[in-house]
Scaffold this active site. Sequence first.
Site, PDB file in Angstrom:
ATOM      1  N   ASN A   9       0.871  -1.174   0.000  1.00 50.59           N
ATOM      2  CA  ASN A   9       0.000   0.000   0.000  1.00 50.59           C
ATOM      3  C   ASN A   9       0.903   1.216   0.000  1.00 50.59           C
ATOM      4  O   ASN A   9       1.496   1.549   1.021  1.00 50.59           O
ATOM      5  CB  ASN A   9      -0.899  -0.044   1.256  1.00 50.59           C
ATOM      6  CG  ASN A   9      -1.727   1.207   1.409  1.00 50.59           C
ATOM      7  OD1 ASN A   9      -1.771   2.059   0.514  1.00 50.59           O
ATOM      8  ND2 ASN A   9      -2.397   1.325   2.548  1.00 50.59           N
ATOM      9  N   TRP A  10       0.990   1.868  -1.147  1.00 53.45           N
ATOM     10  CA  TRP A  10       1.950   2.980  -1.271  1.00 53.45           C
ATOM     11  C   TRP A  10       1.438   4.252  -0.617  1.00 53.45           C
ATOM     12  O   TRP A  10       2.166   5.230  -0.504  1.00 53.45           O
ATOM     13  CB  TRP A  10       2.268   3.223  -2.749  1.00 53.45           C
ATOM     14  CG  TRP A  10       3.072   2.132  -3.402  1.00 53.45           C
ATOM     15  CD1 TRP A  10       3.494   0.956  -2.829  1.00 53.45           C
ATOM     16  CD2 TRP A  10       3.577   2.111  -4.747  1.00 53.45           C
ATOM     17  NE1 TRP A  10       4.217   0.218  -3.730  1.00 53.45           N
ATOM     18  CE2 TRP A  10       4.280   0.896  -4.927  1.00 53.45           C
ATOM     19  CE3 TRP A  10       3.500   2.984  -5.827  1.00 53.45           C
ATOM     20  CZ2 TRP A  10       4.901   0.559  -6.126  1.00 53.45           C
ATOM     21  CZ3 TRP A  10       4.108   2.657  -7.033  1.00 53.45           C
ATOM     22  CH2 TRP A  10       4.815   1.452  -7.174  1.00 53.45           C
ATOM     23  N   LYS A  11       0.179   4.262  -0.215  1.00 52.47           N
ATOM     24  CA  LYS A  11      -0.423   5.450   0.434  1.00 52.47           C
ATOM     25  C   LYS A  11      -0.186   6.682  -0.442  1.00 52.47           C
ATOM     26  O   LYS A  11      -0.214   6.569  -1.659  1.00 52.47           O
ATOM     27  CB  LYS A  11       0.107   5.584   1.865  1.00 52.47           C
ATOM     28  CG  LYS A  11      -0.112   4.284   2.659  1.00 52.47           C
ATOM     29  CD  LYS A  11       0.133   4.413   4.142  1.00 52.47           C
ATOM     30  CE  LYS A  11      -0.097   3.061   4.819  1.00 52.47           C
ATOM     31  NZ  LYS A  11       0.018   3.116   6.287  1.00 52.47           N
ATOM     32  N   HIS A  96      -9.352   1.185   5.034  1.00 52.55           N
ATOM     33  CA  HIS A  96      -8.086   1.363   5.749  1.00 52.55           C
ATOM     34  C   HIS A  96      -8.302   2.284   6.946  1.00 52.55           C
ATOM     35  O   HIS A  96      -9.104   3.223   6.877  1.00 52.55           O
ATOM     36  CB  HIS A  96      -7.029   1.946   4.803  1.00 52.55           C
ATOM     37  CG  HIS A  96      -5.655   1.869   5.367  1.00 52.55           C
ATOM     38  ND1 HIS A  96      -5.193   2.763   6.303  1.00 52.55           N
ATOM     39  CD2 HIS A  96      -4.660   0.982   5.167  1.00 52.55           C
ATOM     40  CE1 HIS A  96      -3.957   2.437   6.637  1.00 52.55           C
ATOM     41  NE2 HIS A  96      -3.607   1.355   5.973  1.00 52.55           N
ATOM     42  N   GLU A  98      -6.671   4.658   8.014  1.00 60.33           N
ATOM     43  CA  GLU A  98      -6.436   6.086   7.730  1.00 60.33           C
ATOM     44  C   GLU A  98      -7.674   6.718   7.098  1.00 60.33           C
ATOM     45  O   GLU A  98      -7.986   7.881   7.360  1.00 60.33           O
ATOM     46  CB  GLU A  98      -5.201   6.230   6.828  1.00 60.33           C
ATOM     47  CG  GLU A  98      -3.925   5.952   7.626  1.00 60.33           C
ATOM     48  CD  GLU A  98      -2.792   5.340   6.821  1.00 60.33           C
ATOM     49  OE1 GLU A  98      -2.817   5.394   5.576  1.00 60.33           O
ATOM     50  OE2 GLU A  98      -1.872   4.784   7.456  1.00 60.33           O
ATOM     51  N   GLU A 168      -5.304  -4.975  10.612  1.00 58.94           N
ATOM     52  CA  GLU A 168      -4.263  -3.966  10.789  1.00 58.94           C
ATOM     53  C   GLU A 168      -4.474  -3.262  12.126  1.00 58.94           C
ATOM     54  O   GLU A 168      -5.223  -2.280  12.195  1.00 58.94           O
ATOM     55  CB  GLU A 168      -4.320  -2.936   9.651  1.00 58.94           C
ATOM     56  CG  GLU A 168      -4.043  -3.509   8.282  1.00 58.94           C
ATOM     57  CD  GLU A 168      -3.423  -2.473   7.351  1.00 58.94           C
ATOM     58  OE1 GLU A 168      -2.290  -2.712   6.906  1.00 58.94           O
ATOM     59  OE2 GLU A 168      -4.046  -1.439   7.089  1.00 58.94           O
ATOM     60  N   GLY A 174       2.833   2.064  10.897  1.00 62.03           N
ATOM     61  CA  GLY A 174       3.786   3.161  10.769  1.00 62.03           C
ATOM     62  C   GLY A 174       4.515   3.501  12.057  1.00 62.03           C
ATOM     63  O   GLY A 174       5.187   4.529  12.147  1.00 62.03           O
ATOM     64  N   SER A 214       3.770  -2.393  10.353  1.00 57.51           N
ATOM     65  CA  SER A 214       5.220  -2.503  10.542  1.00 57.51           C
ATOM     66  C   SER A 214       5.763  -3.879  10.159  1.00 57.51           C
ATOM     67  O   SER A 214       6.683  -4.404  10.796  1.00 57.51           O
ATOM     68  CB  SER A 214       5.615  -2.134  11.977  1.00 57.51           C
ATOM     69  OG  SER A 214       5.219  -0.804  12.262  1.00 57.51           O
TER      70      SER A 214
END
Length: 256
Positions: A9-11, A96, A98, A168, A174, A214
Amino acid sequence: MRRYLVAGNWKLNMGPAAGRALAAEVAELLKGRTLRGDALVCPPFLTIPAVGEVADGNPLLLGSQNCADKAQGAYTGEVSVEMLKEAGVQYVIIAHSERREYQKETDDLFVRKINLILEAGLKAIFCFGEVLEERQSGRAEEVVRAQLTGVLPRLENANAYNLVLAYEPVWAIGTGETATPEIAQQMHAFTRGVVAELMGEEVAGYMRILYGGSCKPGNARELIGLPDVDGGLIGGAALKAADFVGIIDGAEASLD
Ligand code: 13P
């Protein structure tokens, strides 16, 4: 029995030029190898076509990080599932943490998006997981159960082939702090049990449940080797070709 999936997932990272270069580097490192699982990258929308151009024996599947909850029409700023499909996307990440936090996305929205994804013949990766305070107060399972129960029973035509789950834990995203193998296995087994209640034992047995938070080359083999962990959803480490391939190597090694 379950094929692993390592998904990057490159965000909000990697424009078209940088994304193409990263995908080409990963493809070069994987050249000539036959993977026993699936490797996927999910760039930002604008970078998807550039990554799709990295062909030439490239084993990477293509995904996106979001989609509209409407098929088409007057929805300014949105990107539809059909547009993504035309660009070669096979998987779409939904829910997600976020997006739950920053865009305030809700179960109703996740259900609409996933139903559109499945209707188009694409696959959805549905994310869920507790925040630190919920874990510390002993409510991790309760939260995960609610996140699954709020969405899975309302999906039309979802099965173990077109739906992937991603646990997650938000406190591990992160932060450099990874779930211990004990926590990961326990939460994945719990998740599989809830899926069995909601979708039946057979679907639960085949459903792929990824771990995210992570994950890195140094812990991938152990995590992905756990009985109920079927791959990883990778953030930071997916932005370096050697690290991402190192995680794929870990997934491969976990099968030996
Ligand atoms: P990190 O691997 O950077 O912790 O991110 C995990 C994640 O959010 C993947 O979706």
